[in-house]
Design a protein around this motif. Structure first.
Motif, PDB file in Angstrom:
ATOM      1  N   SER A 150       0.831  -1.206   0.000  1.00 24.34           N
ATOM      2  CA  SER A 150       0.000   0.000   0.000  1.00 24.34           C
ATOM      3  C   SER A 150       0.865   1.256   0.000  1.00 24.34           C
ATOM      4  O   SER A 150       0.537   2.260  -0.651  1.00 24.34           O
ATOM      5  CB  SER A 150      -0.941   0.008   1.209  1.00 24.34           C
ATOM      6  OG  SER A 150      -0.214  -0.073   2.418  1.00 24.34           O
ATOM      7  N   HIS A 154       1.079   4.044  -3.022  1.00 25.97           N
ATOM      8  CA  HIS A 154       0.941   5.475  -2.723  1.00 25.97           C
ATOM      9  C   HIS A 154       2.102   6.259  -3.339  1.00 25.97           C
ATOM     10  O   HIS A 154       1.904   7.309  -3.951  1.00 25.97           O
ATOM     11  CB  HIS A 154       0.906   5.662  -1.204  1.00 25.97           C
ATOM     12  CG  HIS A 154       0.595   7.045  -0.759  1.00 25.97           C
ATOM     13  ND1 HIS A 154      -0.645   7.618  -0.869  1.00 25.97           N
ATOM     14  CD2 HIS A 154       1.389   7.992  -0.185  1.00 25.97           C
ATOM     15  CE1 HIS A 154      -0.617   8.855  -0.378  1.00 25.97           C
ATOM     16  NE2 HIS A 154       0.611   9.106   0.034  1.00 25.97           N
ATOM     17  N   HIS A 158       1.943   9.028  -6.848  1.00 22.65           N
ATOM     18  CA  HIS A 158       2.429  10.403  -6.858  1.00 22.65           C
ATOM     19  C   HIS A 158       3.587  10.592  -7.838  1.00 22.65           C
ATOM     20  O   HIS A 158       3.634  11.582  -8.583  1.00 22.65           O
ATOM     21  CB  HIS A 158       2.851  10.815  -5.447  1.00 22.65           C
ATOM     22  CG  HIS A 158       1.691  11.038  -4.528  1.00 22.65           C
ATOM     23  ND1 HIS A 158       1.015  10.003  -3.935  1.00 22.65           N
ATOM     24  CD2 HIS A 158       1.077  12.178  -4.107  1.00 22.65           C
ATOM     25  CE1 HIS A 158       0.034  10.493  -3.187  1.00 22.65           C
ATOM     26  NE2 HIS A 158       0.058  11.803  -3.271  1.00 22.65           N
ATOM     27  N   LEU A 251       5.441   6.661   5.877  1.00 25.57           N
ATOM     28  CA  LEU A 251       4.600   7.499   5.026  1.00 25.57           C
ATOM     29  C   LEU A 251       5.097   8.941   5.025  1.00 25.57           C
ATOM     30  O   LEU A 251       5.134   9.601   3.980  1.00 25.57           O
ATOM     31  CB  LEU A 251       3.153   7.433   5.506  1.00 25.57           C
ATOM     32  CG  LEU A 251       2.109   8.174   4.665  1.00 25.57           C
ATOM     33  CD1 LEU A 251       2.036   7.611   3.253  1.00 25.57           C
ATOM     34  CD2 LEU A 251       0.736   8.096   5.340  1.00 25.57           C
ATOM     35  N   GLU A 255       6.426  10.741   1.581  1.00 28.96           N
ATOM     36  CA  GLU A 255       5.755  11.946   1.109  1.00 28.96           C
ATOM     37  C   GLU A 255       6.700  13.145   1.089  1.00 28.96           C
ATOM     38  O   GLU A 255       6.569  14.036   0.237  1.00 28.96           O
ATOM     39  CB  GLU A 255       4.532  12.234   1.971  1.00 28.96           C
ATOM     40  CG  GLU A 255       3.420  11.219   1.751  1.00 28.96           C
ATOM     41  CD  GLU A 255       2.097  11.627   2.377  1.00 28.96           C
ATOM     42  OE1 GLU A 255       2.112  12.435   3.353  1.00 28.96           O
ATOM     43  OE2 GLU A 255       1.055  11.145   1.909  1.00 28.96           O
TER      44      GLU A 255
END
Length: 290
Positions: A150, A154, A158, A251, A255
């Motif tokens: 997952s 993600h 992006h 995460l 990011e």
């Protein structure tokens, strides 16, 4: 050593600049095969690093251990933490769980994970990694495992908007060789792998490295075996009061990497985003048309 404390690898990295030449040589040797590299006899550990046994004793004391036996005991605790399953992880924290509400305990653990992880990040490595990911001459391949797929998806979603030539490798090991056919020298393979580390993920990394690819790894504080093959490793702390490990820190790091790559590629990324929004409008994809 408890799960919430620093790993020995983190202690070595934090203290590296204060070590003598021989101690740095020893630290490098230990990190190369970590953590198993530190579980041999003190004589063997010294020989593997081509240093003296007193050097081993001095360095483990610098790391805060009373001696080599205490150092090895901490390594064994780390190994046990690496392979612990969800039930045993829950038993570990439930026995010492405070009376405070789970929301507070969980949040405190996550904030602590983030704070400690950020102190360990190598900024030079971060910049080098983002520069490679932003390089249009390099194709990017992204893969995760049973739990981390997952996160991989993600990241892929992006990166696919930011730039061309980004491929999401399916989390099915028998499909990986098909993707590896296209991997070229200096391409970037981004791998997500946390405890319990997957053998198939390590095999993929080995095969990608044989083809000349650069490996970027997102892993936990104990570090996936893929770390030994990686050019860049982001090691996030994952322990929380749960039978499951937390993905929050990983995460945050992925990011942040995406945000940095976006700035590096903005001249072309803006055109891609505008084209994507125009396609969304034509398909009336979002609710602004209802």
């Amino acid at each position: 050593m408890s799960e919430a404390s620093e790993t020995i690898a983190e202690r070595l990295q934090a203290a590296f600049d204060t070590l003598t030449r021989a101690e740095k040589q020893l630290a490098d040797s230990l990190l190369q095969g970590y953590p198993v590299s530190g579980l041999s006899s003190i004589t063997q550990v010294a020989q593997n690093a081509d240093v003296s046994t007193p050097t081993v004793v001095r360095m483990v004391q610098k790391l805060g251990f009373s001696g080599f036996p205490a150092f090895q005991a901490a390594l064994r605790d780390e190994l046990e933490a690496r392979i612990s399953d969800p039930i045993s992880k829950r038993n570990t924290w439930s026995e010492r769980a405070p009376e405070a509400h789970i929301l507070n305990r969980f949040t405190d653990a996550v904030i602590g994970n983030i704070r400690q992880t950020l102190t360990q990040i190598d900024l030079e490595m971060f910049e080098r990694c983002c520069a490679m990911l932003a390089d249009p001459d390099r194709s990017i391949y992204v893969v995760g495992g049973r739990i981390t797929r997952s996160l991989a998806e993600h990241f892929f979603l992006h990166m696919q908007v930011l730039r061309a030539d980004v491929t999401h490798i399916q989390s099915i090991s028998n499909a990986w060789p098909h993707y590896l056919l296209d991997v070229q020298k200096d391409d970037v393979v981004v791998i997500f792998d946390v405890r319990r580390y997957e053998n198939s993920t390590l095999k993929l990394a080995e095969m990608a490295r044989e083809r000349g690819a650069v490996i970027v790894l997102f892993t936990d504080q104990w570090r996936s075996p893929v770390h030994d093959l990686a050019d860049c490793s982001f090691c996030g702390r994952i322990v929380v009061p749960s039978a499951w490990d937390s993905s929050v820190t990983l995460l945050l790091m992925l990011e942040t990497v995406v945000a940095d790559v976006q700035e590096r590629t903005w001249d072309t990324t803006r055109d891609r985003m505008e084209a994507l929004e125009e396609m969304f409008d034509r398909t009336r994809f979002f609710r602004k048309f209802t």
